[in-house]
Design an enzyme around this catalytic site. Structure first.
Site, PDB file in Angstrom:
ATOM      1  CE  LYS A   1      27.512  26.738  23.953  1.00 55.69           C
ATOM      2  NZ  LYS A   1      27.285  25.636  22.884  1.00 55.69           N
TER       3      LYS A   1
ATOM      4  CB  SER B   1      23.666  24.376  23.444  1.00 51.21           C
ATOM      5  OG  SER B   1      24.919  24.348  23.049  1.00 51.21           O
TER       6      SER B   1
ATOM      7  CB  SER C   1      25.384  23.689  19.989  1.00 53.58           C
ATOM      8  OG  SER C   1      24.656  22.972  20.516  1.00 53.58           O
TER       9      SER C   1
HETATM   10  N1  GLN Z   1      21.037  19.884  20.376  1.00 52.70           N
HETATM   11  C1  GLN Z   1      21.968  18.835  20.531  1.00 52.70           C
HETATM   12  C2  GLN Z   1      22.019  18.274  21.781  1.00 52.70           C
HETATM   13  O1  GLN Z   1      21.062  18.548  22.691  1.00 52.70           O
HETATM   14  C3  GLN Z   1      23.445  19.303  19.984  1.00 52.70           C
HETATM   15  C4  GLN Z   1      23.742  20.221  21.078  1.00 52.70           C
HETATM   16  C5  GLN Z   1      25.514  20.712  20.778  1.00 52.70           C
HETATM   17  O2  GLN Z   1      25.692  20.869  19.736  1.00 52.70           O
HETATM   18  N2  GLN Z   1      25.825  21.149  21.804  1.00 52.70           N
HETATM   19  O3  GLN Z   1      22.867  17.481  22.126  1.00 52.70           O
END
Ligand code: GLN
Length: 484
Positions: A78, A153, A177
């Protein structure tokens, strides 16, 4: 089976027995990338040159009997983990030209085993989002249906694994994410206990919640990756000084008598019926395998999203203050210093990141700190206590990973609140700091994957791997591949 469709452990055998060469594996993976990447768009940077350089080194290690678990295995990372000498953007324009002078601990461990780094994958900008639509580069597509999001994400890492563009990947999980996109793309994603895996060199979003974890085609590979990336790191002050077990030893143990908790609050209205059915069937399957299901209660669940969006945005507003155009990243021309900060940050950050900086700055500001940030911390403790008391009666907790299958690109992009609800089942796990894994457990009527989340006690990764493996091995969901 094509080489790019194989697992880490499957390839490990072939490589060690010299039935295939690293070169053949790498050729196959890049061949796959050449044929599908213009549709899937999983990557921000493809590191083909670096990969072919490593190919020889990896082959030499194998030939001289020095192979480790990941030697010669194509892995994607990532793009929020610093890789020395390789562009690391966080999918943000503010880091569009950032080449880190140092290596994150996790990527250092992976590269130290001579894995083949395939590329850096797409994400929502600074990991803020649930669909990869917040990437400032492009939206990644779900390999099961290219009109749908892969989740986020870590959508790029997950789509790359599901599409066979790498063998496994790493992602980060602050509120879901790793697990939510794994669920939406039909593969396995594990968020370890907070402190289990070093965050050194992971670009910080919300430091008290962020964890790096594996994204793999099956549970055994997740355990194998954990064996490589877990462990105490003096460079991360929140890394736990505990010994790492052999996570692979948990595989294959039966689950007779394992007590699984089903939280009453997680079977909510608005959950997709096909998701609910798949998860209920999965619970039955676990019972058939000898587990005992009992209802548990996590009474503060309804406050989890609100609490997360106070705490995560507060931490983000502080962490993102460093992007000021001075030492690295984007710098916009201006008449004076203050102007330079403003122009750089106005141009460099996308809408969702700005929204969070504003929310977090507000929650931390004097006069509001007690009402928002402090209150959020207190509710976080209540949420953690819910898990502690449920785990007095059960060994693992089982829930859906996400309330729906993959949604269509654009469907939630203009409604942040709807988007935030995608993580309703994963966010509490980060707030409590416990580990959670998502494993494939079915498909919706539209043919989109559904994930089962198995949550463990602090440092209980072995138990969730054991349960996930037992479930996986008695089902065939994980063997399905999208036809691209
Ligand atoms: N979807 C959640 C957010 O927007 C979690 C994102 C993540 O785990 N990085 O913060």
């Amino acid at each position: 089976m094509k080489l790019n469709e194989m697992t880490i452990l499957g390839l490990r055998k072939l490589l060690d027995k010299r039935e295939v060469t690293v070169r053949e594996v790498v050729d196959d993976v890049y061949g796959r990338i050449d044929s599908v990447e213009d549709r899937v768009k999983a990557f921000i940077t493809i590191t083909r040159e670096e990969a072919y350089k490593n190919t020889e080194r990896a082959q030499e290690a194998i030939d001289s009997g020095r192979a480790s678990l990941l030697t010669g295995i194509p892995i994607a990372i990532k793009d929020n983990m610093c890789t020395k000498g390789i562009l690391t953007t966080c999918a943000s324009q503010i880091l569009h030209n950032f080449v880190p002078p140092y290596e994150s601990t996790v990527t250092g461990k992976l590269r130290g085993q001579d894995c083949v780094l395939v590329g850096k994958t797409n994400l929502d900008e600074f990991a803020m989002g649930s669909s990869t639509e917040n990437s400032s580069f492009h939206t990644t597509r779900n390999p099961w249906n290219l009109d749908c999001v892969p989740g986020g994400s870590s959508g790029g890492s997950v789509a790359a694994v599901a599409a066979g563009e790498c063998i496994a990947a790493v992602g980060s999980d602050t509120g879901g994410s790793i697990r939510q996109p794994a669920s939406l793309c039909g593969i396995v994603g594990l968020k370890p206990t907070y402190g289990r895996v070093s965050r050194y060199g992971l670009v910080a979003f919300a430091s008290s919640l962020d964890q790096i974890g594996p994204i793999t085609k099956d549970v055994a590979d997740a355990a194998a990756m954990m064996n490589v990336i877990a462990g105490h790191d003096p460079l991360d002050s929140t890394s736990a000084p505990v010994a790492s077990p052999d996570f692979m030893a948990a595989l294959g143990r039966d689950i007779k008598g394992l007590r699984i908790g089903i939280p009453r609050e997680y079977f909510i209205e608005g959950m997709d019926q096909d998701v609910e059915k798949s998860v209920r069937d999965a619970i039955k399957k676990l019972e058939d395998l000898g587990a005992r299901a009992v209802e548990v209660s996590l009474p503060h669940t309804q406050y989890a999203i609100a609490t997360y969006y106070i705490l995560a945005t507060s931490e983000a507003s502080s962490n993102l203050a460093r992007y000021d155009g001075v030492k690295y990243g984007l710098r916009e021309p201006a008449k004076d210093l203050i102007d330079m900060y403003m122009n750089t940050r106005a141009k460099g950050f996308g809408a969702e990141v700005k929204r969070r900086i504003m929310l977090g700055t507000y929650a931390l500001s004097s006069g509001y700190y007690d009402a928002y940030y402090k209150k959020g911390q207190q509710v976080r403790t209540l949420i953690k206590n819910d898990f502690d008391s449920a785990f007095r009666d059960v060994d693992v907790i089982v829930t859906p990973t996400a309330p729906t299958g993959a949604f269509r690109i654009g469907e939630k992009a203009t409604d942040p609140l709807q988007m935030y609800l995608s993580d309703i089942f994963t966010i509490s796990v980060n707030l409590a700091g416990v580990p959670g894994i998502s494993v494939p457990c079915g498909f919706t009527r539209e043919g989109l994957p559904v994930g089962l989340q198995i949550i463990g006690k602090h440092f209980g990764e072995e138990t969730i791997l054991q349960a996930a493996h037992a479930f996986e091995q008695s089902t065939e969901w994980h063997l399905r591949r999208p036809s691209l």
